[in-house]
Enzyme design. Structure first.
Site, PDB file in Angstrom:
ATOM      1  N   GLU A  40       0.802  -1.225   0.000  1.00 50.74           N
ATOM      2  CA  GLU A  40       0.000   0.000   0.000  1.00 50.74           C
ATOM      3  C   GLU A  40       0.832   1.272   0.000  1.00 50.74           C
ATOM      4  O   GLU A  40       0.357   2.318  -0.413  1.00 50.74           O
ATOM      5  CB  GLU A  40      -0.967   0.006   1.189  1.00 50.74           C
ATOM      6  CG  GLU A  40      -2.050  -1.039   1.105  1.00 50.74           C
ATOM      7  CD  GLU A  40      -3.026  -0.802  -0.034  1.00 50.74           C
ATOM      8  OE1 GLU A  40      -3.130   0.329  -0.537  1.00 50.74           O
ATOM      9  OE2 GLU A  40      -3.687  -1.776  -0.431  1.00 50.74           O
ATOM     10  N   GLU A  49      -2.047   8.547  -0.277  1.00 52.94           N
ATOM     11  CA  GLU A  49      -2.435   7.949  -1.550  1.00 52.94           C
ATOM     12  C   GLU A  49      -1.902   8.810  -2.695  1.00 52.94           C
ATOM     13  O   GLU A  49      -1.940  10.035  -2.622  1.00 52.94           O
ATOM     14  CB  GLU A  49      -3.960   7.844  -1.611  1.00 52.94           C
ATOM     15  CG  GLU A  49      -4.444   6.981  -2.710  1.00 52.94           C
ATOM     16  CD  GLU A  49      -5.694   6.219  -2.334  1.00 52.94           C
ATOM     17  OE1 GLU A  49      -6.095   5.402  -3.163  1.00 52.94           O
ATOM     18  OE2 GLU A  49      -6.260   6.438  -1.263  1.00 52.94           O
ATOM     19  N   ASN A  86     -15.693   3.100   3.787  1.00 52.88           N
ATOM     20  CA  ASN A  86     -14.708   2.328   4.551  1.00 52.88           C
ATOM     21  C   ASN A  86     -14.280   3.064   5.816  1.00 52.88           C
ATOM     22  O   ASN A  86     -13.982   2.440   6.826  1.00 52.88           O
ATOM     23  CB  ASN A  86     -13.465   2.038   3.700  1.00 52.88           C
ATOM     24  CG  ASN A  86     -13.771   1.077   2.590  1.00 52.88           C
ATOM     25  OD1 ASN A  86     -14.559   0.156   2.743  1.00 52.88           O
ATOM     26  ND2 ASN A  86     -13.147   1.291   1.451  1.00 52.88           N
TER      27      ASN A  86
END
Length: 102
Positions: A40, A49, A86
């Site tokens: 990730e 991100e 989420n």
């Protein structure tokens, strides 16, 4: 390591027959966590991100997780968690408001 031990409590009951079995479970859990965070984060190169706040991570169809228009639901840190749908259950699981944090 203590956090891993807490996570493993449910496994301990099943695995009391040998310390080797418990050790194998701990090693597997640590390896799994390491694999996840390295994947990730691009081997710990990224703390956010890649597209970050420039992408729309709002799922308007998730009516049980209403979006806060002032918050961004993109990933940060070693456990990359995106989308409002989420953030809410993750926040509930660890006792914080996942939709309105930060």
């Amino acid at each position: 390591m203590l956090k891993t031990a807490v996570v493993l409590q449910s496994y301990v009951i099943v695995s009391l027959d040998s310390a080797v079995t418990l050790q194998a479970i701990v090693v597997r859990e640590i390896a799994s966590f390491y694999a996840h965070v390295t994947h990730e984060t691009g081997h710990f190169c990224y703390i956010k991100e890649i597209d970050g706040p420039s992408k729309d991570y709002y799922n308007e169809n998730a009516t049980h997780c209403p979006c806060n228009p002032t918050k961004g639901y993109f990933s940060r840190g070693p456990i990359q968690l995106s989308w409002n749908s989420n953030h809410r259950p993750a926040g509930t699981a660890i006792s914080f408001d996942g939709l309105n944090f930060g």
